[in-house]
Motif scaffolding. Structure first.
Motif, PDB file in Angstrom:
ATOM      1  N   GLY A 215       5.371  -6.592  -8.604  1.00  0.00           N
ATOM      2  CA  GLY A 215       4.585  -6.068  -9.267  1.00  0.00           C
ATOM      3  C   GLY A 215       3.196  -5.586  -8.942  1.00  0.00           C
ATOM      4  N   GLN A 216       2.698  -6.520  -7.961  1.00  0.00           N
ATOM      5  CA  GLN A 216       1.453  -6.121  -7.187  1.00  0.00           C
ATOM      6  C   GLN A 216       1.662  -4.962  -6.446  1.00  0.00           C
ATOM      7  OE1 GLN A 216       0.313  -9.148  -4.857  1.00  0.00           O
ATOM      8  NE2 GLN A 216       0.011 -10.903  -6.474  1.00  0.00           N
ATOM      9  N   LEU A 217       2.753  -4.547  -5.984  1.00  0.00           N
ATOM     10  CA  LEU A 217       2.850  -3.380  -5.172  1.00  0.00           C
ATOM     11  C   LEU A 217       2.885  -2.195  -6.237  1.00  0.00           C
ATOM     12  CD1 LEU A 217       3.750  -1.454  -2.808  1.00  0.00           C
ATOM     13  CD2 LEU A 217       6.303  -2.457  -3.535  1.00  0.00           C
ATOM     14  N   LEU A 218       3.495  -2.264  -7.523  1.00  0.00           N
ATOM     15  CA  LEU A 218       3.702  -1.184  -8.249  1.00  0.00           C
ATOM     16  C   LEU A 218       2.174  -0.884  -8.888  1.00  0.00           C
ATOM     17  CD1 LEU A 218       6.867  -1.922 -10.276  1.00  0.00           C
ATOM     18  CD2 LEU A 218       6.654  -0.275  -8.555  1.00  0.00           C
ATOM     19  N   ALA A 219       1.336  -2.011  -9.117  1.00  0.00           N
ATOM     20  CA  ALA A 219       0.042  -1.837  -9.632  1.00  0.00           C
ATOM     21  C   ALA A 219      -0.769  -1.180  -8.557  1.00  0.00           C
ATOM     22  CB  ALA A 219      -0.532  -3.069 -10.075  1.00  0.00           C
ATOM     23  N   LEU A 220      -0.719  -1.567  -7.348  1.00  0.00           N
ATOM     24  CA  LEU A 220      -1.448  -0.889  -6.139  1.00  0.00           C
ATOM     25  C   LEU A 220      -1.025   0.496  -6.070  1.00  0.00           C
ATOM     26  CD1 LEU A 220      -3.806  -1.472  -4.160  1.00  0.00           C
ATOM     27  CD2 LEU A 220      -2.152  -2.163  -2.700  1.00  0.00           C
ATOM     28  N   THR A 221       0.200   0.886  -6.112  1.00  0.00           N
ATOM     29  CA  THR A 221       0.782   2.113  -5.892  1.00  0.00           C
ATOM     30  C   THR A 221       0.207   2.992  -6.927  1.00  0.00           C
ATOM     31  OG1 THR A 221       2.823   1.224  -4.909  1.00  0.00           O
ATOM     32  CG2 THR A 221       2.737   3.613  -5.652  1.00  0.00           C
TER      33      THR A 221
ATOM     34  N   GLU B 172     -10.361  16.649   2.276  1.00  0.00           N
ATOM     35  CA  GLU B 172      -9.224  16.847   3.278  1.00  0.00           C
ATOM     36  C   GLU B 172      -9.238  15.675   4.059  1.00  0.00           C
ATOM     37  OE1 GLU B 172      -8.966  20.460   5.345  1.00  0.00           O
ATOM     38  OE2 GLU B 172      -7.957  21.442   3.531  1.00  0.00           O
ATOM     39  N   ALA B 173     -10.429  15.216   4.531  1.00  0.00           N
ATOM     40  CA  ALA B 173     -10.386  13.859   5.363  1.00  0.00           C
ATOM     41  C   ALA B 173     -10.087  12.812   4.715  1.00  0.00           C
ATOM     42  CB  ALA B 173     -11.787  13.845   6.027  1.00  0.00           C
ATOM     43  N   TYR B 174     -10.510  12.722   3.430  1.00  0.00           N
ATOM     44  CA  TYR B 174     -10.053  11.309   2.741  1.00  0.00           C
ATOM     45  C   TYR B 174      -8.864  11.353   2.131  1.00  0.00           C
ATOM     46  CZ  TYR B 174     -15.085   9.742   3.845  1.00  0.00           C
ATOM     47  OH  TYR B 174     -16.092   9.406   4.433  1.00  0.00           O
ATOM     48  N   PHE B 175      -8.423  12.560   1.788  1.00  0.00           N
ATOM     49  CA  PHE B 175      -6.943  12.884   1.277  1.00  0.00           C
ATOM     50  C   PHE B 175      -5.911  12.285   2.288  1.00  0.00           C
ATOM     51  CE2 PHE B 175      -3.173  15.201   0.769  1.00  0.00           C
ATOM     52  CZ  PHE B 175      -2.746  15.066  -0.379  1.00  0.00           C
ATOM     53  N   VAL B 176      -6.180  12.612   3.699  1.00  0.00           N
ATOM     54  CA  VAL B 176      -5.450  12.263   4.510  1.00  0.00           C
ATOM     55  C   VAL B 176      -5.411  10.564   4.769  1.00  0.00           C
ATOM     56  CG1 VAL B 176      -5.069  11.940   7.253  1.00  0.00           C
ATOM     57  CG2 VAL B 176      -5.640  14.261   6.114  1.00  0.00           C
ATOM     58  N   VAL B 177      -6.599  10.087   4.562  1.00  0.00           N
ATOM     59  CA  VAL B 177      -6.415   8.479   4.610  1.00  0.00           C
ATOM     60  C   VAL B 177      -5.781   7.920   3.546  1.00  0.00           C
ATOM     61  CG1 VAL B 177      -8.190   6.598   4.515  1.00  0.00           C
ATOM     62  CG2 VAL B 177      -8.885   8.585   5.775  1.00  0.00           C
ATOM     63  N   ILE B 178      -6.060   8.377   2.060  1.00  0.00           N
ATOM     64  CA  ILE B 178      -5.497   7.851   0.981  1.00  0.00           C
ATOM     65  C   ILE B 178      -3.934   8.042   1.019  1.00  0.00           C
ATOM     66  CG2 ILE B 178      -5.566   9.750  -0.605  1.00  0.00           C
ATOM     67  CD1 ILE B 178      -6.370   6.089  -1.162  1.00  0.00           C
ATOM     68  N   ASP B 179      -3.624   9.192   1.481  1.00  0.00           N
ATOM     69  CA  ASP B 179      -2.219   9.751   1.645  1.00  0.00           C
ATOM     70  C   ASP B 179      -1.502   8.995   2.682  1.00  0.00           C
ATOM     71  OD1 ASP B 179      -0.112  11.640   0.733  1.00  0.00           O
ATOM     72  OD2 ASP B 179       0.073  11.902   2.930  1.00  0.00           O
ATOM     73  N   SER B 180      -2.021   8.375   3.703  1.00  0.00           N
ATOM     74  CA  SER B 180      -1.397   7.499   4.814  1.00  0.00           C
ATOM     75  C   SER B 180      -1.307   6.017   3.801  1.00  0.00           C
ATOM     76  CB  SER B 180      -2.455   7.345   5.804  1.00  0.00           C
ATOM     77  OG  SER B 180      -1.936   6.311   6.625  1.00  0.00           O
TER      78      SER B 180
ATOM     79  N   LEU C 193       2.725   2.240   1.196  1.00  0.00           N
ATOM     80  CA  LEU C 193       3.284   1.587  -0.079  1.00  0.00           C
ATOM     81  C   LEU C 193       4.681   2.118  -0.436  1.00  0.00           C
ATOM     82  CD1 LEU C 193      -0.021   1.824  -2.358  1.00  0.00           C
ATOM     83  CD2 LEU C 193       1.087  -0.266  -1.130  1.00  0.00           C
ATOM     84  N   SER C 194       4.931   3.354  -0.031  1.00  0.00           N
ATOM     85  CA  SER C 194       6.229   3.934  -0.163  1.00  0.00           C
ATOM     86  C   SER C 194       7.277   3.357   0.796  1.00  0.00           C
ATOM     87  CB  SER C 194       6.118   5.387   0.001  1.00  0.00           C
ATOM     88  OG  SER C 194       5.514   6.070  -1.086  1.00  0.00           O
ATOM     89  N   SER C 195       6.911   3.288   1.954  1.00  0.00           N
ATOM     90  CA  SER C 195       7.688   2.446   2.795  1.00  0.00           C
ATOM     91  C   SER C 195       7.940   0.912   2.696  1.00  0.00           C
ATOM     92  CB  SER C 195       7.073   2.485   4.367  1.00  0.00           C
ATOM     93  OG  SER C 195       6.533   3.935   4.741  1.00  0.00           O
ATOM     94  N   LEU C 196       6.680   0.199   2.150  1.00  0.00           N
ATOM     95  CA  LEU C 196       7.167  -1.072   1.784  1.00  0.00           C
ATOM     96  C   LEU C 196       8.060  -1.027   0.377  1.00  0.00           C
ATOM     97  CD1 LEU C 196       5.926  -3.894   2.359  1.00  0.00           C
ATOM     98  CD2 LEU C 196       4.009  -3.387   0.738  1.00  0.00           C
ATOM     99  N   LYS C 197       7.812  -0.115  -0.453  1.00  0.00           N
ATOM    100  CA  LYS C 197       8.724  -0.216  -1.531  1.00  0.00           C
ATOM    101  C   LYS C 197      10.200   0.151  -1.053  1.00  0.00           C
ATOM    102  CE  LYS C 197       9.419   1.831  -6.355  1.00  0.00           C
ATOM    103  NZ  LYS C 197      10.826   2.169  -5.763  1.00  0.00           N
TER     104      LYS C 197
END
Length: 431
Positions: free
Chosen positions: A214-220, A324-332, A337-341
Motif C-alpha cells: 500500500g505504501q508503494l502504490l501511494a508513493l508511486t 530535463e535534469a530533474y526529469f531524469v532524477v524523478i524518472d530514475s 519503484l517499478s522494479s520494486l513492484k
C-alpha cells in the motif's frame, strides 16, 4: 478651437495611466509591508494565512495575508491559489501564468514572481529547508550585477539563471531528493520482508507485505504525478515560454519607457501643430481625427512589434535543460519503484507456486488415501460376509478361512497396484 480639442483629447490618457499606476503602486506597497496596519487588519481577519516572502536579495520575512491580497498582487485567479490550500490534497502541479509561477510540489507550496517568492508557511522540514537554502543561494549571488534585456536575450544559456528559475530549481531539487530518499527507505524495508516471506509463508509476513505494498502504490502515484507534470511542461513550449517572468518584466519595462518617451514627443508635436494651425472648425476637426488615427496606428504598431519580437526571441532551452535534469532524477526514482513492484509481483507469483505445489501434494495424498480406503473396504466386506452365521463348506476345512484371507488380501493388493499404475499413466502425480 484647435487649442480646445488638443488638451481635452490628449491629456485624458496620461491622467488615466498615472492614476492606474498610482493604484498599482499603492497596492504593491500594501503587500510589501509599507502599510503595516493594513496588513495587521487582514491578518486578524478571516481567511488570512501565514506566508514567507523571500525577495531576490535573499531577505525573508513572515507576513499574514489573505487570499485576495495574494491574488491581487500576483494577478492569479482563485482556482490557482486554491491549489496551495493545505486543507485540501491536490496532486503536484506547476502552472505558468502571466506574472507568476504557481508551484505545488509535495510540501512546498509557493508563488514565484520575477523578484520574490511567496511561500506557504509551515513547520515541515522541507519548507524550512527550502527557505534557508534559497536565502543562502540568493545571498551568495546577490553581488552579481543584473543583466539588461539585451544581454539577457543575446546570452540566455549562461550559467546564471533568472530568479524564478533558481526558486523553481530549488523546489524541484528538494522534491526529487525527498521522493528519492523515501524510495530508498522503502527499498531497504521491502526487500528483507519479501525474502523472509519467500522462505516462511505466514500471516505476519503477509500482513507486513500488504502494508508495504500500500505504501508503494501511494508513493508511486506521487512520483508519477511529479514526473508527468515535468514531462507535460517539457512537451509544451508555450507553457515554458510563459514561465520566463524576468524576461517579460524587462520587456515590459523597456516597452513602457520607450512608449512614454514616444508619447511625450508626440504630445509636444501635437501641441505645436495645434498652436500653428489656422482656426477653422472643419480643418481642426479633420486634423484632430488624423492625429487620433496616427496615434492609434502608432500604439498598435508598437504593440505588434513588441509582441512579434517577444515571440521571435523566446528561447526555452534554458528552462528545458533545467527540467530535463530533474526529469531524469524523478524518472530514475520511478524506475526503482517499478522494479520494486515487479519484485513484489515475482514474490507473489513464487508464493502462489509454492501454495499450488502444497495443494497438489495434498490432493495426491488424498488420492492415495482414497484408493487405499476403497481397497480396505473390499477386504472389510469379505470379512464381514464370512463373519455372519452362514452355513458354508469353507469352515469344514481347518485352513479354509486362512486361504480366504490370503486370496482376498492378494486381490486387494493387486487392485491397489493397478490404481497406482493408472494414476501414473494419467500423470496425476509422479511416482
Amino acid at each position: 478651437m484647435a487649442e480646445e480639442y488638443g488638451p481635452s483629447i490628449f491629456t485624458d490618457f496620461p491622467e488615466s495611466t498615472s492614476s492606474r499606476l498610482n493604484t498599482d503602486v499603492q497596492a504593491n506597497n500594501n503587500f510589501h509591508g509599507s502599510a503595516g496596519p493594513g496588513i495587521k487588519r487582514r491578518g486578524q481577519g478571516h481567511g488570512s494565512r501565514s506566508w514567507i516572502k523571500i525577495d531576490e536579495h535573499g531577505n525573508s520575512k513572515v507576513l499574514e495575508l489573505d487570499k485576495a491580497t495574494v491574488m491581487r498582487h500576483c494577478a492569479l485567479p482563485a482556482r490557482d491559489l486554491r491549489l496551495l490550500d493545505p486543507k485540501f490534497i491536490y496532486p503536484s502541479t506547476i502552472l505558468g501564468r502571466e506574472q507568476a509561477i504557481v508551484v505545488n510540489l509535495e510540501q512546498i507550496r509557493c508563488v514565484i514572481t520575477a523578484d520574490e517568492v511567496i511561500l506557504m508557511n509551515s513547520l515541515d522540514a522541507c519548507v524550512l529547508q527550502y527557505e534557508s537554502e534559497l536565502c543562502k543561494r540568493l545571498h551568495t549571488n546577490k553581488d552579481q550585477p543584473g543583466k539588461s534585456i539585451a544581454i539577457y536575450l543575446s546570452a540566455p544559456n549562461l550559467d546564471g539563471l533568472p530568479f524564478e528559475f533558481r526558486a523553481l530549481e530549488l523546489a524541484l531539487e528538494l522534491t526529487c531528493l525527498s521522493l528519492d530518499s523515501q524510495v530508498k527507505e522503502l527499498e531497504l524495508e521491502v526487500y528483507p520482508v519479501l525474502d523472509e516471506l519467500a522462505s516462511s509463508i505466514n500471516t505476519l509476513n503477509l500482513e507486513r507485505v500488504r502494508r508495504l505494498k500500500g505504501q508503494l502504490l501511494a508513493l508511486t502515484q506521487r512520483v508519477q504525478k511529479v514526473c508527468d507534470e515535468i514531462e507535460h511542461l517539457m512537451d509544451d513550449d508555450g507553457d515554458m515560454a510563459e514561465m520566463y517572468l524576468t524576461e517579460k518584466k524587462l520587456r515590459k519595462e523597456e516597452y513602457l519607457n520607450n512608449d512614454s518617451y514616444d508619447q511625450a514627443d508626440m504630445f509636444g508635436k501635437i501641441r505645436g501643430a495645434a498652436r500653428s494651425a489656422p482656426v477653422s472648425p472643419v480643418s481642426s476637426t479633420t486634423g484632430v481625427q488624423k492625429l487620433q488615427r496616427a496615434l492609434s496606428n502608432l500604439s498598435s504598431s508598437k504593440h505588434g512589434s513588441v509582441s512579434a519580437s517577444s515571440n521571435g526571441q523566446e528561447n526555452i532551452d534554458q528552462l528545458e535543460m533545467l527540467l530535463e535534469a530533474y526529469f531524469v532524477v524523478i524518472d530514475s526514482a520511478l524506475n526503482k519503484l517499478s522494479s520494486l513492484k515487479e519484485y513484489i509481483d515475482d514474490t507473489e507469483d513464487l508464493i502462489n507456486i509454492k501454495l499450488g505445489n502444497v495443494q497438489n501434494q495434498l490432493i495426491q495424498f488424498e488420492l492415495l488415501l482414497t484408493a487405499a480406503t476403497f481397497v480396505a473396504t473390499i477386504f472389510a466386506m469379505v470379512t464381514a460376509v464370512f463373519g455372519m452365521n452362514l452355513k458354508t463348506t469353507v469352515f469344514n476345512d481347518p485352513d479354509g478361512f486362512n486361504w480366504t484371507l490370503i486370496i482376498t488380501g492378494s486381490f486387494c493388493l493387486v487392485l491397489y497396484i493397478a490404481f497406482m499404475i493408472y494414476f501414473k499413466h494419467k500423470k496425476l502425480f509422479p511416482l
